[in-house]
Design a protein around this motif. Structure first.
Motif, mmCIF file in Angstrom:
data_model
loop_
_atom_site.group_PDB
_atom_site.id
_atom_site.type_symbol
_atom_site.label_atom_id
_atom_site.label_comp_id
_atom_site.label_asym_id
_atom_site.label_seq_id
_atom_site.Cartn_x
_atom_site.Cartn_y
_atom_site.Cartn_z
ATOM 1 N N ASP A 163 7.999 -2.997 0.539
ATOM 2 C CA ASP A 163 7.786 -1.569 0.731
ATOM 3 C C ASP A 163 8.078 -1.210 2.182
ATOM 4 O O ASP A 163 8.038 -2.060 3.069
ATOM 5 C CB ASP A 163 6.337 -1.203 0.384
ATOM 6 C CG ASP A 163 6.052 -1.374 -1.097
ATOM 7 O OD1 ASP A 163 7.009 -1.623 -1.844
ATOM 8 O OD2 ASP A 163 4.876 -1.249 -1.489
ATOM 9 N N ASP A 165 6.288 0.995 3.931
ATOM 10 C CA ASP A 165 5.153 1.675 4.558
ATOM 11 C C ASP A 165 4.313 0.767 5.446
ATOM 12 O O ASP A 165 3.188 1.111 5.796
ATOM 13 C CB ASP A 165 4.268 2.303 3.470
ATOM 14 C CG ASP A 165 3.820 1.278 2.450
ATOM 15 O OD1 ASP A 165 4.244 0.113 2.553
ATOM 16 O OD2 ASP A 165 3.040 1.633 1.542
ATOM 17 N N GLN A 167 2.740 -1.773 4.659
ATOM 18 C CA GLN A 167 1.612 -2.429 3.980
ATOM 19 C C GLN A 167 1.945 -3.895 3.701
ATOM 20 O O GLN A 167 1.057 -4.733 3.670
ATOM 21 C CB GLN A 167 1.262 -1.698 2.675
ATOM 22 C CG GLN A 167 0.604 -0.355 2.919
ATOM 23 C CD GLN A 167 -0.172 0.116 1.689
ATOM 24 O OE1 GLN A 167 0.368 0.816 0.847
ATOM 25 N NE2 GLN A 167 -1.439 -0.258 1.603
ATOM 26 N N ARG A 268 -2.437 1.345 4.721
ATOM 27 C CA ARG A 268 -1.327 2.240 5.035
ATOM 28 C C ARG A 268 -1.563 2.871 6.412
ATOM 29 O O ARG A 268 -2.629 3.437 6.650
ATOM 30 C CB ARG A 268 -1.212 3.329 3.969
ATOM 31 C CG ARG A 268 0.171 3.868 3.835
ATOM 32 C CD ARG A 268 0.205 4.924 2.761
ATOM 33 N NE ARG A 268 1.301 4.749 1.825
ATOM 34 C CZ ARG A 268 2.570 5.043 2.099
ATOM 35 N NH1 ARG A 268 2.901 5.506 3.280
ATOM 36 N NH2 ARG A 268 3.503 4.865 1.194
HETATM 37 MG MG MG Z 1 2.119 1.290 -0.084
#
Ligand code: MG
Ligand code: UDP
Length: 379
Positions: A163, A165, A167, A268
């Motif tokens: 991902d 983001d 994370q 996040r």
């Molecule tokens: Mg995420």
């Protein structure tokens, strides 16, 4: 060390401008100056077997040819939708992790129709870093479509998805790749300690439990964005709709060896999640699709026929019993509600078998996607 990327910027930018002259707006001067001309970073490392001078010459060619000439060991595919704040940090962390693996990598960003400045940030990074590729969708098509297009373009022997983001921790990539090298085809991340709100973690546990049960696949975390594959797997798998959650299942059914590896998960940092509660309902519908289209597409009668026969047979047994009972003189059939249940079971059973047969007729008349996956051919 020769600095290949110092040549990238004007060339890539010129090429981009030629093709996008109407849309292009030059990035602010400040951002251009962020890439020092002589900085020796991972993306500047010349491809193996080449002297720095050869590399410098080669980079005078067309930027596209130049890029393809690079040998790539690892492709990282990153789908993103409105993640502009995370991208610089993410690329820095990825560089740190991938340099340790030899530095021959490519980062494929798939901008899934972002409406913030994500594409602008990616484009500026692309100008300065020859290892970055960017694919931009015209609108938001969803994570599965983004992964699929990234898979099609991936050149590396190993393909990692993650991902955008922050994370997922890029520092986990080396251990995933090492696990692949021990003989697995897919290594799926397992966020054992999750840093997400409880509204997400509890449904997610339930989802993983049911999915494991129905697919028969023994992994804990189907939905982890961080996964690593051998190239062969992703070239053979068709991900559409929202089927990205079931890639391990699709892979295992094709005969690939899959395993999981515990990975660090982080809260996040910027922006917000792109999936609401609806994901779990859609997720289960997708599970039905996966089960049906992969296991039963070529033999629908096996799915419908079995349940149809079970239903019709139990209805038949019930009604025979009641009929015998009537003739033995005890009660009339009209007073026995169970008789109706028996009838309904027979009718439903016959319908199921008919649906199965219709399915067989349809699949016979159509091209059905091949059911098998070939590992090797010796000719
Ligand atoms: Mg995420
Ligand atoms: N994403 C995407 N298209 C979408 C939704 C999400 O490419 O339509 C990306 C998103 O930008 C992120 C990844 O998929 O990089 C996972 O999304 P998110 O972090 O929102 O999911 P969560 O962590 O809540 O499961």
């Amino acid at each position: 060390m020769a600095d290949e990327s110092s040549n990238d910027q004007p060339q890539r930018e010129q090429h981009y401008r030629r093709n996008n002259y109407r849309r292009y707006r030059r990035p602010p001067h400040k951002e251009q100056s962020q890439a020092p001309e002589n900085q020796a970073t991972a993306e500047n490392v010349p491809p193996e077997g080449e002297t720095p001078a050869q590399s410098a010459n080669a980079s005078q060619q067309h930027p596209q040819q130049n890029f393809q000439r690079n040998h790539v060991d690892i492709s990282v595919v990153i789908p993103l939708f409105n993640e502009e704040q995370s991208l610089h940090e993410l690329v820095d962390q990825l560089k740190n992790a991938l340099v340790r693996l030899g530095g021959r990598y490519e980062l494929i960003f798939v901008d899934d129709g972002s409406t913030d400045g994500s594409f602008r940030v990616l484009r500026d990074m692309y100008f300065h870093n020859r290892r970055i590729k960017v694919i931009r969708f015209r609108r938001n098509y969803g994570k599965s479509a983004a992964l699929m297009v990234g898979f099609q373009r991936a050149q590396g022997e190993f393909v990692v998805t993650m991902d955008a983001d922050l994370q997922d921790d890029p520092a986990e990539i080396p251990s995933l790749i090492n696990k692949l090298k021990t003989g697995y085809d897919v290594v799926s991340g397992w966020k054992k300690k999750r840093h997400d709100p409880i509204s997400k973690t509890i449904p997610s546990r339930f989802f993983n439990f049911v999915t494991g049960l129905l697919t028969g696949i023994k992994i804990h975390d189907f939905n982890c964005g961080l996964k690593a594959y051998r190239r062969d797997v992703i070239k053979n798998i068709n991900v559409y709709g929202e089927l990205h959650r079931y890639i391990p299942a699709l892979a295992q059914w094709q005969g690939y060896r899959i395993t999981e590896s515990i990975v660090q998960h982080r809260a996040r940092k910027y922006g917000k999640t792109k999936f609401g509660m609806g994901r779990f309902f859609k997720g289960f519908l997708d599970l039905l699709t996966v089960l049906f289209t992969t296991r039963y597409i070529a033999r629908p009668l096996h799915l419908f026929g079995v349940w149809g026969i079970v239903s019709a047979f139990s209805g038949f047994v019930i009604d025979v019993y009641l009929t015998v009972d009537k003739f033995l003189g005890k009660t009339s059939l009209t007073n026995r509600p169970l008789f109706l249940v028996g009838l309904i079971l027979i009718i439903v059973g016959v319908q199921f078998v008919s649906i199965g047969l219709l399915g067989e007729m349809i699949t016979k008349g159509q091209h059905v996607e091949r059911e098998y996956s070939i590992r090797e051919i010796l000719k």
